[in-house]
Write a protein that holds these residues in place. Structure first.
Motif, PDB file in Angstrom:
ATOM      1  N   PHE A 238       0.838  -1.190   0.000  1.00  0.00           N
ATOM      2  CA  PHE A 238       0.000   0.000   0.000  1.00  0.00           C
ATOM      3  C   PHE A 238       0.879   1.249   0.000  1.00  0.00           C
ATOM      4  O   PHE A 238       1.806   1.358   0.810  1.00  0.00           O
ATOM      5  CB  PHE A 238      -0.909   0.004   1.225  1.00  0.00           C
ATOM      6  N   GLN A 239       0.587   2.182  -0.909  1.00  0.00           N
ATOM      7  CA  GLN A 239       1.386   3.395  -0.965  1.00  0.00           C
ATOM      8  C   GLN A 239       1.262   4.173   0.334  1.00  0.00           C
ATOM      9  O   GLN A 239       0.171   4.388   0.861  1.00  0.00           O
ATOM     10  CB  GLN A 239       0.966   4.269  -2.145  1.00  0.00           C
ATOM     11  N   GLY A 240       2.391   4.612   0.867  1.00  0.00           N
ATOM     12  CA  GLY A 240       2.412   5.311   2.130  1.00  0.00           C
ATOM     13  C   GLY A 240       1.754   6.673   2.070  1.00  0.00           C
ATOM     14  O   GLY A 240       1.617   7.287   1.009  1.00  0.00           O
ATOM     15  N   GLY A 241       1.317   7.145   3.237  1.00  0.00           N
ATOM     16  CA  GLY A 241       0.704   8.453   3.348  1.00  0.00           C
ATOM     17  C   GLY A 241      -0.771   8.502   3.021  1.00  0.00           C
ATOM     18  O   GLY A 241      -1.372   9.583   3.061  1.00  0.00           O
ATOM     19  N   ALA A 242      -1.391   7.385   2.696  1.00  0.00           N
ATOM     20  CA  ALA A 242      -2.804   7.343   2.339  1.00  0.00           C
ATOM     21  C   ALA A 242      -3.546   6.368   3.243  1.00  0.00           C
ATOM     22  O   ALA A 242      -2.945   5.509   3.901  1.00  0.00           O
ATOM     23  CB  ALA A 242      -2.973   6.944   0.876  1.00  0.00           C
ATOM     24  N   THR A 243      -4.882   6.490   3.278  1.00  0.00           N
ATOM     25  CA  THR A 243      -5.739   5.619   4.081  1.00  0.00           C
ATOM     26  C   THR A 243      -6.606   4.766   3.170  1.00  0.00           C
ATOM     27  O   THR A 243      -7.168   5.260   2.178  1.00  0.00           O
ATOM     28  CB  THR A 243      -6.629   6.451   5.023  1.00  0.00           C
ATOM     29  N   TYR A 244      -6.718   3.487   3.523  1.00  0.00           N
ATOM     30  CA  TYR A 244      -7.473   2.521   2.733  1.00  0.00           C
ATOM     31  C   TYR A 244      -8.501   1.845   3.634  1.00  0.00           C
ATOM     32  O   TYR A 244      -8.506   2.036   4.852  1.00  0.00           O
ATOM     33  CB  TYR A 244      -6.534   1.481   2.121  1.00  0.00           C
ATOM     34  N   GLY A 245      -9.359   1.034   3.051  1.00  0.00           N
ATOM     35  CA  GLY A 245     -10.377   0.334   3.815  1.00  0.00           C
ATOM     36  C   GLY A 245      -9.837  -0.912   4.497  1.00  0.00           C
ATOM     37  O   GLY A 245      -8.664  -0.980   4.875  1.00  0.00           O
ATOM     38  N   VAL A 246     -10.674  -1.931   4.619  1.00  0.00           N
ATOM     39  CA  VAL A 246     -10.311  -3.181   5.298  1.00  0.00           C
ATOM     40  C   VAL A 246      -9.729  -4.157   4.281  1.00  0.00           C
ATOM     41  O   VAL A 246     -10.259  -4.332   3.182  1.00  0.00           O
ATOM     42  CB  VAL A 246     -11.548  -3.792   5.986  1.00  0.00           C
TER      43      VAL A 246
ATOM     44  N   THR B  90       3.823   6.090   5.720  1.00  0.00           N
ATOM     45  CA  THR B  90       3.250   4.805   6.136  1.00  0.00           C
ATOM     46  C   THR B  90       1.797   4.726   5.720  1.00  0.00           C
ATOM     47  O   THR B  90       1.035   5.678   5.914  1.00  0.00           O
ATOM     48  CB  THR B  90       3.354   4.639   7.661  1.00  0.00           C
ATOM     49  N   ALA B  91       1.401   3.613   5.160  1.00  0.00           N
ATOM     50  CA  ALA B  91       0.006   3.411   4.788  1.00  0.00           C
ATOM     51  C   ALA B  91      -0.841   3.130   6.016  1.00  0.00           C
ATOM     52  O   ALA B  91      -0.367   2.587   7.011  1.00  0.00           O
ATOM     53  CB  ALA B  91      -0.100   2.256   3.800  1.00  0.00           C
ATOM     54  N   THR B  92      -2.128   3.504   5.932  1.00  0.00           N
ATOM     55  CA  THR B  92      -3.084   3.259   7.008  1.00  0.00           C
ATOM     56  C   THR B  92      -4.259   2.469   6.465  1.00  0.00           C
ATOM     57  O   THR B  92      -4.876   2.868   5.464  1.00  0.00           O
ATOM     58  CB  THR B  92      -3.584   4.578   7.616  1.00  0.00           C
ATOM     59  N   LEU B  93      -4.565   1.346   7.108  1.00  0.00           N
ATOM     60  CA  LEU B  93      -5.754   0.565   6.774  1.00  0.00           C
ATOM     61  C   LEU B  93      -6.789   0.728   7.882  1.00  0.00           C
ATOM     62  O   LEU B  93      -6.436   1.047   9.024  1.00  0.00           O
ATOM     63  CB  LEU B  93      -5.412  -0.909   6.593  1.00  0.00           C
ATOM     64  N   GLN B  94      -8.038   0.481   7.567  1.00  0.00           N
ATOM     65  CA  GLN B  94      -9.099   0.580   8.567  1.00  0.00           C
ATOM     66  C   GLN B  94      -9.375  -0.750   9.256  1.00  0.00           C
ATOM     67  O   GLN B  94     -10.220  -0.828  10.140  1.00  0.00           O
ATOM     68  CB  GLN B  94     -10.374   1.121   7.921  1.00  0.00           C
ATOM     69  N   GLY B  95      -8.631  -1.766   8.888  1.00  0.00           N
ATOM     70  CA  GLY B  95      -8.766  -3.063   9.530  1.00  0.00           C
ATOM     71  C   GLY B  95      -8.127  -4.137   8.673  1.00  0.00           C
ATOM     72  O   GLY B  95      -7.941  -3.956   7.461  1.00  0.00           O
TER      73      GLY B  95
ATOM     74  N   GLU C  36       2.990 -12.286   6.626  1.00  0.00           N
ATOM     75  CA  GLU C  36       3.816 -11.320   7.334  1.00  0.00           C
ATOM     76  C   GLU C  36       3.198  -9.939   7.146  1.00  0.00           C
ATOM     77  O   GLU C  36       3.160  -9.412   6.034  1.00  0.00           O
ATOM     78  CB  GLU C  36       5.253 -11.338   6.812  1.00  0.00           C
ATOM     79  N   LEU C  37       2.701  -9.366   8.251  1.00  0.00           N
ATOM     80  CA  LEU C  37       2.128  -8.028   8.233  1.00  0.00           C
ATOM     81  C   LEU C  37       3.144  -7.106   8.886  1.00  0.00           C
ATOM     82  O   LEU C  37       3.471  -7.270  10.070  1.00  0.00           O
ATOM     83  CB  LEU C  37       0.807  -7.996   9.006  1.00  0.00           C
ATOM     84  N   ILE C  38       3.654  -6.114   8.135  1.00  0.00           N
ATOM     85  CA  ILE C  38       4.779  -5.340   8.641  1.00  0.00           C
ATOM     86  C   ILE C  38       4.720  -3.898   8.139  1.00  0.00           C
ATOM     87  O   ILE C  38       4.451  -3.647   6.967  1.00  0.00           O
ATOM     88  CB  ILE C  38       6.118  -5.994   8.216  1.00  0.00           C
ATOM     89  N   GLY C  39       4.913  -2.956   9.056  1.00  0.00           N
ATOM     90  CA  GLY C  39       5.179  -1.585   8.675  1.00  0.00           C
ATOM     91  C   GLY C  39       4.006  -0.806   8.126  1.00  0.00           C
ATOM     92  O   GLY C  39       4.148  -0.114   7.111  1.00  0.00           O
ATOM     93  N   PHE C  40       2.835  -0.896   8.760  1.00  0.00           N
ATOM     94  CA  PHE C  40       1.723  -0.033   8.378  1.00  0.00           C
ATOM     95  C   PHE C  40       0.874   0.258   9.618  1.00  0.00           C
ATOM     96  O   PHE C  40       1.095  -0.307  10.689  1.00  0.00           O
ATOM     97  CB  PHE C  40       0.876  -0.651   7.252  1.00  0.00           C
ATOM     98  N   ASN C  41      -0.073   1.168   9.457  1.00  0.00           N
ATOM     99  CA  ASN C  41      -0.978   1.528  10.544  1.00  0.00           C
ATOM    100  C   ASN C  41      -2.346   0.901  10.321  1.00  0.00           C
ATOM    101  O   ASN C  41      -2.781   0.712   9.175  1.00  0.00           O
ATOM    102  CB  ASN C  41      -1.154   3.047  10.631  1.00  0.00           C
ATOM    103  N   VAL C  42      -3.031   0.618  11.426  1.00  0.00           N
ATOM    104  CA  VAL C  42      -4.441   0.236  11.380  1.00  0.00           C
ATOM    105  C   VAL C  42      -5.187   1.205  12.285  1.00  0.00           C
ATOM    106  O   VAL C  42      -4.967   1.219  13.499  1.00  0.00           O
ATOM    107  CB  VAL C  42      -4.667  -1.211  11.841  1.00  0.00           C
ATOM    108  N   ALA C  43      -6.034   2.027  11.695  1.00  0.00           N
ATOM    109  CA  ALA C  43      -6.823   2.998  12.450  1.00  0.00           C
ATOM    110  C   ALA C  43      -8.294   2.720  12.178  1.00  0.00           C
ATOM    111  O   ALA C  43      -8.804   2.978  11.076  1.00  0.00           O
ATOM    112  CB  ALA C  43      -6.454   4.417  12.055  1.00  0.00           C
ATOM    113  N   VAL C  44      -8.988   2.161  13.163  1.00  0.00           N
ATOM    114  CA  VAL C  44     -10.401   1.803  13.008  1.00  0.00           C
ATOM    115  C   VAL C  44     -11.247   3.075  13.100  1.00  0.00           C
ATOM    116  O   VAL C  44     -11.084   3.871  14.031  1.00  0.00           O
ATOM    117  CB  VAL C  44     -10.819   0.797  14.081  1.00  0.00           C
ATOM    118  N   PRO C  45     -12.157   3.279  12.163  1.00  0.00           N
ATOM    119  CA  PRO C  45     -12.992   4.487  12.213  1.00  0.00           C
ATOM    120  C   PRO C  45     -13.864   4.505  13.468  1.00  0.00           C
ATOM    121  O   PRO C  45     -14.270   3.468  13.993  1.00  0.00           O
ATOM    122  CB  PRO C  45     -13.846   4.384  10.944  1.00  0.00           C
ATOM    123  N   SER C  46     -14.173   5.687  13.942  1.00  0.00           N
ATOM    124  CA  SER C  46     -15.048   5.838  15.102  1.00  0.00           C
ATOM    125  C   SER C  46     -16.469   5.433  14.735  1.00  0.00           C
ATOM    126  O   SER C  46     -16.873   5.446  13.561  1.00  0.00           O
ATOM    127  CB  SER C  46     -15.015   7.277  15.605  1.00  0.00           C
ATOM    128  N   VAL C  47     -17.241   5.058  15.754  1.00  0.00           N
ATOM    129  CA  VAL C  47     -18.616   4.602  15.557  1.00  0.00           C
ATOM    130  C   VAL C  47     -19.557   5.475  16.371  1.00  0.00           C
ATOM    131  O   VAL C  47     -19.126   6.255  17.234  1.00  0.00           O
ATOM    132  CB  VAL C  47     -18.775   3.123  15.963  1.00  0.00           C
TER     133      VAL C  47
END
Length: 519
Positions: free
Chosen positions: A118-126, A150-155, A165-176
């Motif tokens: 995943f390209q860094g600096g952007a947010t993606y879904g699950v 760093t890329a960010t996924l929502q899950g 191997e999951l390495i070097g990204f963020n997981v930020a779950v959206p608020s509910v």
């Protein structure tokens, strides 16, 4: 304050000693609750452990190799790229033909040995990986970031598959919305029947936030689950239920365990709030259950549990319903609770062959080091709590060292507290709760500066109850505690908290420090 030392060689030695060298290591889902009601917080082995204790630099090399090759070559046939400027109608196999969404990557049947970048600096879904993806522990799929940032996924959901191997990204779950539960950050789910283990999954250099549970490992049927799961250098924060958790199908009559060889090392977990409910011991940092051959080492957990209202409650780092487990070189502080517990460290109901050593606990609502058996748990035996430091714990509940038994006295045996240092002002240094058989709990060679509230069948020997006048938790050359303990007919390990030999002189010293020179 003395931070815990990250001495992974002792982890390997302990596992080798305990387990020997011959054993083999072996709807998007919502929140599945299989939590029993209870009181309290409740290749070969060396190859696995060596792999799990790799440094951040070694893990980063594999990521860099993929990134470098993708930048040097216009089309890489074993890497899928996802970019905000991509298009899901593309083939995804180069920067120029990248996909746009995680949903497109989830639809692909990803072969073993492929990478998903995943390209860094952007947010993606699950991102979802299932039985159609990977499956080869010897040829892993890698998921990571590429480019700047760093890329960010929502899950991330991993369902019934191996070799990842999951390495070097963020997981930020959206608020509910208020009253709703957020999803888990990273889910590892095995819902297969029988004793089916998904093998070889590594999680490294991840930041997970906003989730119900940050990283969850779960098996829902019998002893099916995961083996050889390595979680290293991960940061989990701002979650609701737990930071890092494993669980399986719980039964008092169960034979075996859902998970094997789960190792958590060098992780940072904080601000796990807990929540107001009558059935969940929420607000835990790292809690592993239904697991055999496991360790939690070199990690820091703090500032959690403040919204938990349930009793039994939350703990910083703990095991329950587990066998052959080790907690060492960790630091836990500012664990809170509105119910009970709020302990730093715990070996709870059904643990067999469990050790807590070289840990630093301070400023917690509940115990620094807790051992307890709840009603309905499997039998508990052979628990070692040694060479730990507890400072200013038990500020609202129990004692700095705390043992409880809510089940039959015959369901628990062999509980040993020795060479721990407990510093209190007005709170209890040691507390026991409920009924015990004679000498099941042995408390020896500990500094217990604070009050004692203990059952008369608990054995105390060689302890000190006076102000020890320590400097950085260490004895000075004039201390009356040098050579004042009793020599133990136990496995006392090879060193004290500070790395000194465990015996210098004719007798052991009292507390977690063995003075390095004889008088």
């Amino acid at each position: 304050m003395i931070s815990p030392k990250k001495n992974h060689s002792s982890t390997r030695a302990w596992l080798t000693q305990q387990l020997g060298s011959s054993y083999r290591t072996t709807a998007k889902f919502g929140i599945i609750m299989l939590v029993p009601m209870f009181f309290g917080c409740t290749s070969e082995t060396e190859d696995l452990v060596e792999q799990g204790l790799e440094t951040e630099e070694v893990l980063a090399e594999s990521q860099e190799d993929v990134i470098e090759s993708s930048e040097d070559t216009p089309a890489v046939t074993n890497t899928f790229f996802i970019s905000p400027t991509g298009n899901d109608a593309n083939d995804g196999l180069s920067h120029e033909t990248a996909w746009k969404t995680s949903e497109r990557a989830s639809e692909e049947h990803v072969n073993p040995g492929f990478s998903i970048m995943f390209q860094g600096g952007a947010t993606y879904g699950v991102l979802t990986l299932d039985s159609n993806d990977g499956g080869d522990p010897n040829n892993k799929i890698m998921v990571s970031s590429y480019g700047s940032g760093t890329a960010t996924l929502q899950g991330v959901d991993v369902i019934n598959t191996s070799g990842l191997e999951l390495i070097g990204f963020n997981v930020a779950v959206p608020s509910v919305a208020p009253g709703e539960f957020p999803r888990n950050g990273i889910n590892l789910l095995n819902d297969l029947q029988g004793n089916t283990k998904m093998e070889d999954i590594s999680l490294a250099n991840l930041n997970v936030s906003g989730a119900y549970t940050g990283i969850q490992i779960e098996g829902v049927n019998d002893t099916s689950g995961f083996s050889e799961v390595l979680i290293t250098d991960c940061t989990v924060f701002d979650c609701m239920e737990s930071g890092i958790q494993s669980k399986g199908f719980f039964s008092q009559s169960k034979v075996g365990y859902s998970h094997e060889n789960i190792h958590v090392s060098d992780c940072h977990v904080y601000n796990i709030s807990g929540w107001d409910n009558a059935w969940s011991h929420s607000g835990n940092g790292i809690v592993l259950s239904d697991v055999q051959y496991s360790s939690i080492s070199g990690s820091e957990v703090h500032d959690s549990g403040y919204d938990n209202t349930h009793c039994g409650g939350n703990c910083g780092i703990w095991y329950w319903d587990a066998k052959d487990v080790l907690i060492e070189h960790n630091e836990v502080y500012n664990i809170m609770s509105q119910g009970c517990d709020g302990a730093a460290f715990d070996l709870d109901g059904g643990v067999v062959n469990g050790t807590m050593q070289y840990n630093y606990s301070h400023d917690n609502f509940g115990a620094g080091f807790q051992v307890g058996q709840f009603e309905g748990a499997r039998d508990m035996s052979n628990i070692m709590v040694r060479y730990n430091i507890s400072d200013n714990d038990a500020n609202g509940y129990s004692g700095s060292l705390f043992v409880f038994n809510m089940a039959s006295p015959n369901s628990i045996s062999g509980i040993y507290f020795f060479n721990n240092t407990v510093i209190q002002n007005e709170n209890l240094a040691f507390m026991s709760y409920n009924n015990w058989n004679q000498n099941v709990v042995q408390v020896k060679n500990n500094i217990l500066y604070g009050g004692i509230d203990a059952h008369n069948k608990i054995q105390f020997e060689g302890n000190s109850y006076e102000n020890p006048n320590l400097f950085n938790y260490q004895l000075d050359s004039n201390s009356p505690l040098i050579d004042a303990g009793v020599n133990l007919d136990l496995d006392v390990n090879v060193q004290d908290y500070f790395g000194n030999p465990h015996l210098v002189g004719s007798s052991q010293d009292i507390g977690a420090h063995e003075f390095p020179e004889t008088l």
